[in-house]
Design a protein around this motif. Sequence first.
Motif, PDB file in Angstrom:
ATOM      1  N   GLU A  60      -8.785  14.970  -7.754  1.00 30.72           N
ATOM      2  CA  GLU A  60      -8.258  16.324  -7.587  1.00 30.72           C
ATOM      3  C   GLU A  60      -7.552  16.422  -6.240  1.00 30.72           C
ATOM      4  N   GLY A  61      -6.656  17.412  -6.134  1.00 30.89           N
ATOM      5  CA  GLY A  61      -5.957  17.661  -4.883  1.00 30.89           C
ATOM      6  C   GLY A  61      -4.673  16.864  -4.764  1.00 30.89           C
ATOM      7  N   ARG A  62      -4.016  17.044  -3.618  1.00 37.11           N
ATOM      8  CA  ARG A  62      -2.749  16.340  -3.393  1.00 37.11           C
ATOM      9  C   ARG A  62      -2.568  16.035  -1.914  1.00 37.11           C
ATOM     10  N   ILE A  63      -1.656  15.089  -1.652  1.00 36.39           N
ATOM     11  CA  ILE A  63      -1.327  14.683  -0.290  1.00 36.39           C
ATOM     12  C   ILE A  63       0.183  14.742  -0.150  1.00 36.39           C
ATOM     13  N   ARG A  64       0.638  15.371   0.929  1.00 35.99           N
ATOM     14  CA  ARG A  64       2.070  15.429   1.229  1.00 35.99           C
ATOM     15  C   ARG A  64       2.332  14.831   2.597  1.00 35.99           C
ATOM     16  N   PHE A  65       3.413  14.082   2.711  1.00 40.42           N
ATOM     17  CA  PHE A  65       3.949  13.661   3.999  1.00 40.42           C
ATOM     18  C   PHE A  65       5.154  14.548   4.268  1.00 40.42           C
ATOM     19  N   ASP A  66       5.053  15.407   5.275  1.00 34.20           N
ATOM     20  CA  ASP A  66       6.034  16.474   5.468  1.00 34.20           C
ATOM     21  C   ASP A  66       6.085  17.282   4.165  1.00 34.20           C
ATOM     22  N   ALA A  67       7.265  17.440   3.563  1.00 34.90           N
ATOM     23  CA  ALA A  67       7.354  18.225   2.324  1.00 34.90           C
ATOM     24  C   ALA A  67       7.251  17.359   1.073  1.00 34.90           C
ATOM     25  N   HIS A  68       7.162  16.037   1.238  1.00 29.43           N
ATOM     26  CA  HIS A  68       7.207  15.110   0.106  1.00 29.43           C
ATOM     27  C   HIS A  68       5.808  14.773  -0.383  1.00 29.43           C
ATOM     28  N   GLU A  69       5.525  15.037  -1.660  1.00 34.57           N
ATOM     29  CA  GLU A  69       4.217  14.708  -2.210  1.00 34.57           C
ATOM     30  C   GLU A  69       4.128  13.218  -2.530  1.00 34.57           C
ATOM     31  N   VAL A  70       3.032  12.597  -2.080  1.00 34.81           N
ATOM     32  CA  VAL A  70       2.856  11.146  -2.270  1.00 34.81           C
ATOM     33  C   VAL A  70       1.580  10.835  -3.048  1.00 34.81           C
ATOM     34  N   THR A  71       0.930  11.846  -3.614  1.00 40.75           N
ATOM     35  CA  THR A  71      -0.383  11.662  -4.248  1.00 40.75           C
ATOM     36  C   THR A  71      -0.403  10.503  -5.230  1.00 40.75           C
ATOM     37  N   ALA A  72       0.635  10.381  -6.040  1.00 38.05           N
ATOM     38  CA  ALA A  72       0.662   9.359  -7.090  1.00 38.05           C
ATOM     39  C   ALA A  72       1.464   8.120  -6.692  1.00 38.05           C
ATOM     40  N   GLU A  73       2.017   8.095  -5.497  1.00 41.80           N
ATOM     41  CA  GLU A  73       2.856   6.973  -5.096  1.00 41.80           C
ATOM     42  C   GLU A  73       2.013   5.786  -4.644  1.00 41.80           C
ATOM     43  N   PRO A  74       2.446   4.550  -4.937  1.00 42.74           N
ATOM     44  CA  PRO A  74       1.719   3.355  -4.483  1.00 42.74           C
ATOM     45  C   PRO A  74       1.897   3.155  -2.987  1.00 42.74           C
ATOM     46  N   PRO A  75       1.047   2.338  -2.364  1.00 43.61           N
ATOM     47  CA  PRO A  75       1.113   2.152  -0.904  1.00 43.61           C
ATOM     48  C   PRO A  75       2.476   1.718  -0.398  1.00 43.61           C
ATOM     49  N   GLU A  76       3.145   0.825  -1.116  1.00 46.33           N
ATOM     50  CA  GLU A  76       4.403   0.265  -0.615  1.00 46.33           C
ATOM     51  C   GLU A  76       5.532   1.285  -0.579  1.00 46.33           C
ATOM     52  N   ARG A  77       5.345   2.442  -1.195  1.00 43.61           N
ATOM     53  CA  ARG A  77       6.387   3.467  -1.182  1.00 43.61           C
ATOM     54  C   ARG A  77       6.084   4.596  -0.206  1.00 43.61           C
ATOM     55  N   ARG A  78       5.025   4.465   0.554  1.00 43.54           N
ATOM     56  CA  ARG A  78       4.617   5.564   1.442  1.00 43.54           C
ATOM     57  C   ARG A  78       5.090   5.400   2.875  1.00 43.54           C
ATOM     58  N   ASN A  79       5.657   4.273   3.250  1.00 46.36           N
ATOM     59  CA  ASN A  79       6.114   4.017   4.614  1.00 46.36           C
ATOM     60  C   ASN A  79       4.988   4.232   5.622  1.00 46.36           C
ATOM     61  N   VAL A  80       3.837   3.617   5.297  1.00 42.38           N
ATOM     62  CA  VAL A  80       2.639   3.725   6.119  1.00 42.38           C
ATOM     63  C   VAL A  80       2.202   2.336   6.556  1.00 42.38           C
ATOM     64  N   GLY A  81       1.952   2.151   7.853  1.00 35.26           N
ATOM     65  CA  GLY A  81       1.368   0.916   8.352  1.00 35.26           C
ATOM     66  C   GLY A  81      -0.143   1.051   8.412  1.00 35.26           C
ATOM     67  N   LEU A  82      -0.861   0.009   7.979  1.00 40.37           N
ATOM     68  CA  LEU A  82      -2.316   0.055   7.929  1.00 40.37           C
ATOM     69  C   LEU A  82      -2.907  -1.175   8.598  1.00 40.37           C
ATOM     70  N   VAL A  83      -3.846  -0.943   9.513  1.00 43.63           N
ATOM     71  CA  VAL A  83      -4.576  -2.035  10.160  1.00 43.63           C
ATOM     72  C   VAL A  83      -6.021  -1.952   9.689  1.00 43.63           C
ATOM     73  N   PHE A  84      -6.467  -2.982   8.954  1.00 45.47           N
ATOM     74  CA  PHE A  84      -7.820  -3.024   8.436  1.00 45.47           C
ATOM     75  C   PHE A  84      -8.807  -3.374   9.546  1.00 45.47           C
ATOM     76  N   GLN A  85     -10.069  -3.024   9.313  1.00 44.34           N
ATOM     77  CA  GLN A  85     -11.113  -3.320  10.294  1.00 44.34           C
ATOM     78  C   GLN A  85     -11.223  -4.822  10.550  1.00 44.34           C
ATOM     79  N   SER A  86     -11.025  -5.614   9.513  1.00 41.86           N
ATOM     80  CA  SER A  86     -11.129  -7.076   9.629  1.00 41.86           C
ATOM     81  C   SER A  86      -9.808  -7.735  10.020  1.00 41.86           C
TER      82      SER A  86
END
Length: 345
Positions: A60-86
């Motif tokens: 349930e719910g949604r996530i927006r980056f600025d005005a763009h909803e990304v709830t259903a978008e895969p990681p590679e389309r979100r323009n997000v860098g991620l550093v894992f704990q490991s």
Amino acid sequence: MNLGSAIHIEGVKKSFGAHVALQGVDVEIPAGSFTAILGPSGCGKTTLLMTIAGFEHPEEGRIRFDAHEVTAEPPERRNVGLVFQSYALFPHMSVADNIAYALRARRRPKAEIADKVKAVAALMEVEPLLARLPSEISGGQRQRVAIARALVFDPHILLLDEPLSALDRNLRDRMKDELRRIHRKLGITIVIVTHDQDEATELADQIIVMDSGRVLAAGPPRALYEQPRSAEIARFFGRANIFKVAGNSEDAVHVEGSRLDAATVSGEGAQILVRPEDFEQVEEDREDAIRMLVEAVTFRAGLCAVTCKAPSGAPVLAELPTGRIETLAKGDAFYLRPRKAWLLD
């Protein structure tokens, strides 16, 4: 300078079987902010981070980056860098190839990849390491490489999952400086997950406090520390002395047999918070002082930490300047006056 994106999280719920990890989370992360998600193990903070990244999807719910909803978008389309704990570096690839991986996956031209890798390696000060394997560099260096890999494609958001937990104290302090430097230089939105209160307050300009899959509070560190909404937040966010209010009037609040001037007390509620550093020792039994019995006195970074008991038996911690306080012994009576206090719901 990059421009970070605002993150809008609206009514997000996420479950794993019968376990509800996120219970309708609503929170805003401002564009270009350095935000810490703070909470104990199992509170849902990493699940929230992975939901922002796109590796977990809410029921349930949604996530927006600025005005763009990304709830259903895969990681590679979100323009997000991620550093894992490991750190999750590829052990068979060189440092240069690890950093370049995201660009190659996006099929960028070789010349662009070479330029980007060189630039981000310089930013993270890992240029001399580019030909080495991850097994040939230190833990702190691997972390720098992991951050370089997350930044190489110019993300608008950088997500960090407990990035300092595996480092020793000196290296943690240096990496805090590095993260602050990156944030100032790039201007991107940074979100860090941590269970360390000091780490959160030193790094972030906004803190989201979580417990049991819900957001307890969100705001600037100083406001959360000095003006918490409830005893739950006060205890979680820093060391807290909490007393029951015996009564109050327009000019005074009565607590533990003392009468505190209303000018020193803010907020509303039936409990009162006094932080350890907001006590001062007074010589005589004044109406605005609380009689305490000493349990222990320890020296801590230029101050004396005094563990004592109030008249009700409530345990109290006071941090006082060194000096005459050091002569007190277990069982001695002395008086503490709260210089500042906050009423809680």
